[in-house]
Design an enzyme around this catalytic site. Sequence first.
Site, short mmCIF file in Angstrom:
data_model
loop_
_atom_site.label_atom_id
_atom_site.label_comp_id
_atom_site.label_asym_id
_atom_site.label_seq_id
_atom_site.Cartn_x
_atom_site.Cartn_y
_atom_site.Cartn_z
N ARG A 39 0.85 -1.21 0.00
CA ARG A 39 0.00 0.00 0.00
C ARG A 39 0.87 1.24 0.00
O ARG A 39 2.00 1.21 0.48
CB ARG A 39 -0.83 0.05 1.29
N GLY A 43 -0.57 1.00 7.87
CA GLY A 43 -1.79 1.00 8.69
C GLY A 43 -2.86 0.03 8.22
O GLY A 43 -3.87 -0.16 8.90
N CYS A 46 -7.45 -1.07 8.45
CA CYS A 46 -7.97 -0.28 9.57
C CYS A 46 -7.75 1.22 9.38
O CYS A 46 -8.69 2.00 9.40
CB CYS A 46 -7.31 -0.78 10.85
N GLY A 182 -26.57 -6.99 3.68
CA GLY A 182 -25.89 -7.50 4.88
C GLY A 182 -26.14 -6.57 6.06
O GLY A 182 -25.70 -5.42 6.03
N GLY A 184 -24.82 -6.52 8.97
CA GLY A 184 -23.73 -6.68 9.93
C GLY A 184 -23.16 -5.32 10.30
O GLY A 184 -23.82 -4.29 10.13
N HIS A 446 -20.71 9.69 39.52
CA HIS A 446 -22.06 10.16 39.17
C HIS A 446 -21.97 11.59 38.64
O HIS A 446 -21.21 12.39 39.19
CB HIS A 446 -22.95 10.13 40.41
#
Length: 467
Positions: A39, A43, A46, A182, A184, A446
């Site tokens: 490439r 990386g 991702c 799909g 997903g 909290h």
Amino acid sequence: MSEQSYDYDVLVIGAGPGGYVAAIRAAQLGLKTACADGRETLGGTCLNVGCIPSKAMLHASEYFDAAANGAMAKMGIDVTPKLNLPAMHAQRVDAVKGLTAGIEFLFKKNKVDWLKGYAAFTGKDSVEVAGKTYRAKNIIIATGSSVTPLPGVEVDNDKQVIVDSTGALELAKVPGHMVVIGGGVIGLELGSVWRRLGAKVTCVEFLDQILPGMDADVRKDANRIFKKQGIEFKLKTKVTGAVVKGKKAVLTLEPAAGGEAETLEADVVLVSIGRRPNTDGLALDKAGLAVNARGQIETDHDFSTQVPGIWAIGDVIPGPMLAHKAEDEGIACAENIAGQTGIVNHDVIPSVVYTWPEIAGVGLTEEQAKEKSEVKVGKFPMAGNSRAKTNHEPDGFVKIIADAKTDRVLGVWCIASVAGTMIAQAAQAMEFGATSEDIAYTCHAHPTHSEAIKEAAMAVTGKPIHV
Ligand code: FAD
Ligand code: NAD
């Protein structure tokens, strides 16, 4: 062959989150290391076309949606958003540029050689990259995965009609109608991006529910929430073909179990039916390696393959295809090569869908847990959490599944605006072997969304306060 004739102690094939992390860790441990990737930037999937650019588009479109759908008006901010899509894309490209350049910097800092090109084995301890052969004492295969093609639905990212996830990140205009094949993680994340920016989105899913692999309560509630947001679902349906006519595609759909076909027209079709391991072109046979029936490289717990000196990590081996799983395997594998004990606990790998709200889980689903032992389940709705309520985020819940006898936490699932951040606590608790009581009696700040985890833990023994 003498030690001196090796070019490297470790040569990593692939510079994704598995490979680049393994390379840096190996170098940190004093091993002479190279990492091959063809490439233009480091990386892997991702950083270049996956986690990072998709989150850049999700984050930006979330702001647009909040302005457009009245969420901001609820807080007294009256705005009418105007989409500047080129600028939105530019900030995505910037994020990718910055982070991939960062890996190049880390390689230089740690003295990892980047071999620019695709590697193919020439023997058990040698590979060829860009016409040059390198010998290495250890070779780590970290070649990742690519989109699973759908026969009859041919992806052409340049035309921007039938695209995969890479094409869907770069659409030059908001589609009128986007059909996602799909239901997903990719379909829901990228479908959400374009739905927020104005597209009508239809999701076609083969199974009877979206998000396979997740807890059944989560899948059902996620479906309800996405429907409320305007995504239309066609469950138990398969796409059997697509014809592109000019700027549109016509899909043929059939019930998954077979039956009468129907057609559906779309401006953009996203094919997101899964990913498959990258092993083509590696010439694995020259190294004496073969893949399993799913095309993956099998390894032992220490990430060694059946060939001594060859290791494998990340999407190319069995397990969830997640960047953090690949990274942890990269570290453990490098440590094992250096003679240390690198371990990844595959029972505690969190997974997150970065939609609105986010969806996250770690460990067993209720269905899986029940197959192993008797369980106790505690559930707490986000509508009962003061921070979520104040922030106008009523959707979602936290669910904790514990062993009925030992109270040990077996799984945690949540839908909440910041579920991806909340799940880290659950993963850490499970890594330490926590019981639901341990979580229930841990003081939580909290007002935070994380208090819902404490309350769900209290609900395991039937004692939540705020419902
Ligand atoms: P990859 O990242 O795929 O990297 C492998 C590298 O190897 C590639 O750069 C490739 O060019 C190179 N390579 C392949 N063959 C060779 C060869 N012969 N020689 C040299 N180099 C080679 N995961 C998450 O955890 N969170 C997310 O939010 C998330 N979002 C995603 C969004 C999208 C759109 C996609 C597609 C994926 C997403 N994922 C996410 C999954 C994640 O990207 C992968 O699990 C992760 O990248 C796998 O890492 P890897 O190192 O195994 O492989
Ligand atoms: P996926 O496995 O998550 O979902 C694919 C979906 O397509 C499933 O629901 C499946 O039932 C369905 N399907 C399969 N064949 C079909 C068909 N012919 N017609 C209709 N539906 C069909 O795959 P994905 O969404 O492509 O993502 C690939 C991988 O990338 C995942 O393993 C995921 O872990 C990873 N990823 C992770 C993240 C994240 O962590 N947030 C984000 C994106 C991708």
